[in-house]
Design a protein around this motif. Structure first.
Motif, PDB file in Angstrom:
ATOM      1  N   VAL A  12       9.351  -3.173   3.411  1.00  0.00           N
ATOM      2  CA  VAL A  12       9.223  -1.726   2.503  1.00  0.00           C
ATOM      3  C   VAL A  12       8.304  -1.831   3.689  1.00  0.00           C
ATOM      4  O   VAL A  12       7.801  -2.064   4.353  1.00  0.00           O
ATOM      5  N   HIS A  13       8.725  -0.350   4.619  1.00  0.00           N
ATOM      6  CA  HIS A  13       7.802   0.251   5.247  1.00  0.00           C
ATOM      7  C   HIS A  13       7.638   1.880   5.057  1.00  0.00           C
ATOM      8  O   HIS A  13       8.363   2.056   3.880  1.00  0.00           O
ATOM      9  N   TYR A  14       7.295   2.996   5.510  1.00  0.00           N
ATOM     10  CA  TYR A  14       6.633   3.987   5.738  1.00  0.00           C
ATOM     11  C   TYR A  14       8.057   4.841   5.448  1.00  0.00           C
ATOM     12  O   TYR A  14       7.640   6.442   5.261  1.00  0.00           O
ATOM     13  N   GLY A  15       9.040   4.428   5.935  1.00  0.00           N
ATOM     14  CA  GLY A  15      10.613   5.719   5.640  1.00  0.00           C
ATOM     15  C   GLY A  15      10.187   5.451   4.614  1.00  0.00           C
ATOM     16  O   GLY A  15      10.731   6.776   3.737  1.00  0.00           O
ATOM     17  N   HIS A  16      10.537   4.384   3.767  1.00  0.00           N
ATOM     18  CA  HIS A  16      11.035   4.353   2.418  1.00  0.00           C
ATOM     19  C   HIS A  16       9.862   5.231   1.497  1.00  0.00           C
ATOM     20  O   HIS A  16       9.393   5.763   0.773  1.00  0.00           O
ATOM     21  N   LEU A  17       8.110   4.448   1.948  1.00  0.00           N
ATOM     22  CA  LEU A  17       6.852   5.096   0.808  1.00  0.00           C
ATOM     23  C   LEU A  17       7.239   6.760   1.202  1.00  0.00           C
ATOM     24  O   LEU A  17       6.251   7.316   0.279  1.00  0.00           O
ATOM     25  N   ARG A  18       7.057   7.341   2.436  1.00  0.00           N
ATOM     26  CA  ARG A  18       7.189   8.625   2.646  1.00  0.00           C
ATOM     27  C   ARG A  18       8.020   9.147   2.147  1.00  0.00           C
ATOM     28  O   ARG A  18       7.631  10.064   1.376  1.00  0.00           O
ATOM     29  N   SER A  19       9.325   8.548   1.589  1.00  0.00           N
ATOM     30  CA  SER A  19      10.423   9.409   1.449  1.00  0.00           C
ATOM     31  C   SER A  19       9.995   9.751  -0.334  1.00  0.00           C
ATOM     32  O   SER A  19      10.056  10.308  -1.143  1.00  0.00           O
ATOM     33  N   ALA A  20       9.183   8.512  -1.454  1.00  0.00           N
ATOM     34  CA  ALA A  20       9.363   8.493  -2.281  1.00  0.00           C
ATOM     35  C   ALA A  20       8.322   9.611  -2.764  1.00  0.00           C
ATOM     36  O   ALA A  20       8.361  10.106  -3.753  1.00  0.00           O
ATOM     37  N   LEU A  21       7.400   9.602  -2.478  1.00  0.00           N
ATOM     38  CA  LEU A  21       5.812  10.043  -2.311  1.00  0.00           C
ATOM     39  C   LEU A  21       6.417  12.318  -2.100  1.00  0.00           C
ATOM     40  O   LEU A  21       5.767  12.382  -3.548  1.00  0.00           O
ATOM     41  N   GLU A  22       6.696  11.782  -1.606  1.00  0.00           N
ATOM     42  CA  GLU A  22       7.450  13.516  -1.013  1.00  0.00           C
ATOM     43  C   GLU A  22       8.123  13.918  -2.572  1.00  0.00           C
ATOM     44  O   GLU A  22       8.634  14.866  -2.135  1.00  0.00           O
ATOM     45  N   VAL A  23       9.081  13.108  -2.836  1.00  0.00           N
ATOM     46  CA  VAL A  23      10.037  13.330  -4.066  1.00  0.00           C
ATOM     47  C   VAL A  23       9.579  13.730  -5.182  1.00  0.00           C
ATOM     48  O   VAL A  23      10.141  13.946  -5.887  1.00  0.00           O
ATOM     49  N   LYS A  24       8.485  12.617  -5.095  1.00  0.00           N
ATOM     50  CA  LYS A  24       7.727  12.415  -6.346  1.00  0.00           C
ATOM     51  C   LYS A  24       6.624  13.940  -6.655  1.00  0.00           C
ATOM     52  O   LYS A  24       6.960  14.462  -7.717  1.00  0.00           O
ATOM     53  N   ASP A  25       6.324  14.409  -5.355  1.00  0.00           N
ATOM     54  CA  ASP A  25       6.013  16.050  -5.311  1.00  0.00           C
ATOM     55  C   ASP A  25       7.127  17.412  -5.592  1.00  0.00           C
ATOM     56  O   ASP A  25       6.520  17.902  -6.093  1.00  0.00           O
ATOM     57  N   PRO A  65      -1.009   5.285  -7.791  1.00  0.00           N
ATOM     58  CA  PRO A  65      -0.204   5.126  -9.439  1.00  0.00           C
ATOM     59  C   PRO A  65       1.266   5.910  -9.042  1.00  0.00           C
ATOM     60  O   PRO A  65       1.506   5.391 -10.269  1.00  0.00           O
ATOM     61  N   GLY A  66       1.313   6.766  -8.533  1.00  0.00           N
ATOM     62  CA  GLY A  66       2.371   7.447  -9.347  1.00  0.00           C
ATOM     63  C   GLY A  66       4.164   6.607  -8.523  1.00  0.00           C
ATOM     64  O   GLY A  66       4.810   7.086  -9.050  1.00  0.00           O
ATOM     65  N   LEU A  67       4.064   5.453  -7.824  1.00  0.00           N
ATOM     66  CA  LEU A  67       4.677   4.928  -7.340  1.00  0.00           C
ATOM     67  C   LEU A  67       4.708   3.520  -8.217  1.00  0.00           C
ATOM     68  O   LEU A  67       3.738   2.119  -8.032  1.00  0.00           O
ATOM     69  N   THR A  68       5.469   3.076  -8.829  1.00  0.00           N
ATOM     70  CA  THR A  68       5.271   1.699  -9.327  1.00  0.00           C
ATOM     71  C   THR A  68       6.793   0.637  -8.665  1.00  0.00           C
ATOM     72  O   THR A  68       8.101   1.379  -8.684  1.00  0.00           O
ATOM     73  N   VAL A  69       6.220  -0.343  -9.294  1.00  0.00           N
ATOM     74  CA  VAL A  69       7.837  -1.792  -8.666  1.00  0.00           C
ATOM     75  C   VAL A  69       7.910  -1.904 -10.008  1.00  0.00           C
ATOM     76  O   VAL A  69       7.274  -2.468 -11.431  1.00  0.00           O
ATOM     77  N   ASP A  70       9.560  -1.884 -10.190  1.00  0.00           N
ATOM     78  CA  ASP A  70      10.326  -1.865 -11.102  1.00  0.00           C
ATOM     79  C   ASP A  70      11.592  -3.601 -10.589  1.00  0.00           C
ATOM     80  O   ASP A  70      12.156  -3.767  -9.834  1.00  0.00           O
ATOM     81  N   THR A  71      11.545  -4.564 -11.653  1.00  0.00           N
ATOM     82  CA  THR A  71      11.907  -6.237 -11.530  1.00  0.00           C
ATOM     83  C   THR A  71      12.963  -6.027 -11.848  1.00  0.00           C
ATOM     84  O   THR A  71      13.299  -7.530 -11.488  1.00  0.00           O
ATOM     85  N   ARG A  72      13.753  -5.432 -12.536  1.00  0.00           N
ATOM     86  CA  ARG A  72      14.972  -5.425 -13.959  1.00  0.00           C
ATOM     87  C   ARG A  72      16.097  -6.279 -12.658  1.00  0.00           C
ATOM     88  O   ARG A  72      16.899  -7.021 -13.842  1.00  0.00           O
ATOM     89  N   GLU A  73      15.963  -5.674 -11.538  1.00  0.00           N
ATOM     90  CA  GLU A  73      17.447  -5.892 -10.761  1.00  0.00           C
ATOM     91  C   GLU A  73      16.420  -7.573 -10.267  1.00  0.00           C
ATOM     92  O   GLU A  73      17.946  -8.676 -10.386  1.00  0.00           O
ATOM     93  N   LEU A  74      15.499  -8.058 -10.061  1.00  0.00           N
ATOM     94  CA  LEU A  74      15.024  -9.369  -9.809  1.00  0.00           C
ATOM     95  C   LEU A  74      15.301 -10.456 -11.039  1.00  0.00           C
ATOM     96  O   LEU A  74      15.699 -11.616 -10.827  1.00  0.00           O
TER      97      LEU A  74
END
Ligand code: ATP
Length: 207
Positions: A12-25, A65-74
């Motif tokens: 995981v890197h800031y490309g993923h994390l920044r876009s996840a946070l941005e779309v959340k808002d 807190p707004g970003l969570t990890v979902d393990t269903r595929e694992l």
């Protein structure tokens, strides 16, 4: 509305994390679920194990807190088909709109995804503009789903296609793995806790 962000996250890197946070808002999402895939059907198998990719993700979002990890595929045997993931999320989320976020590079290969048209039975698809990737021509099936604005996503539980620009960070997991293999410092491209984990477990030593 709930956001879904799938990927190999290797790492995981800031490309993923920044876009996840941005779309959340932007979309006012109650949460964004980051879903690491166990066996990605469309690409080479990941360099790091599923457990390690999961642990790196958990380290990356521990203070968000707004970003969570979902393990269903694992937890599911066999290839990680997104359509199965969305179907199970839909069962849990009742009538809440689900937004599947994908990069424009991934969108250009959407038609190779297992039962791709059925993705729209369970979620909207939001394409995030990514540096260097042109979006393909839309066929009639996709054109018919195009939403003009966000309210169309709010008022339907699934079935729409929407394009959203996000801050363009030209970071890729491939480039990070190559840097680590060359003993270069990937600092500021991904969280320090993830870099420390990579070092501790001597990950990505070979390209
Ligand atoms: P790799 O380099 O190994 O292919 P990646 O960095 O593209 O990895 P993935 O885990 O394959 O990361 O991507 C998961 C999702 O994140 C995809 O939808 C992808 O388009 C998106 N994504 C990846 N990098 C970025 C970025 N820099 N900005 C926005 N979205 C990204």
């Amino acid at each position: 509305m709930i956001g879904i962000f799938g990927g190999t996250f290797d790492p995981v890197h800031y490309g993923h994390l920044r876009s996840a946070l941005e779309v959340k808002d932007i979309f006012g999402l109650s949460q964004v679920r980051l879903i690491p895939s166990a066996q990605p059907p469309h690409r080479e198998q990941p360099a790091a194990s599923a457990l390690m990719r999961l642990q790196m993700l958990e380290l990356a979002v521990q203070d968000q807190p707004g970003l969570t990890v979902d393990t269903r595929e694992l937890n599911r045997p066999g290839p990680s088909y997104m359509v199965d993931t969305l179907k199970s999320l839909r069962q849990e989320c009742n009538d809440e709109p689900l937004l599947l976020f994908i990069g424009s590079d991934a969108f250009n290969h959407l038609k190779s995804w297992h039962q791709w048209r059925h993705l729209f039975d369970f979620a909207h698809i939001v394409v995030m503009t990514r540096p260097g990737a042109d979006v393909q021509h839309l066929d009639d099936f996709l054109k018919a789903r195009l939403a003009g604005d966000i309210t169309e996503l709010v008022h339907n539980t699934a079935g729409k296609l929407y394009f959203q620009q996000v801050t363009q960070l030209d970071i890729s997991a491939t480039a990070i793995r190559q840097m680590v293999a060359k003993q270069q410092n990937p600092g500021f491209l991904l969280p320090d806790a993830v870099i420390a984990y990579i070092r501790q477990h001597t990950l990505y030593q070979r390209t």
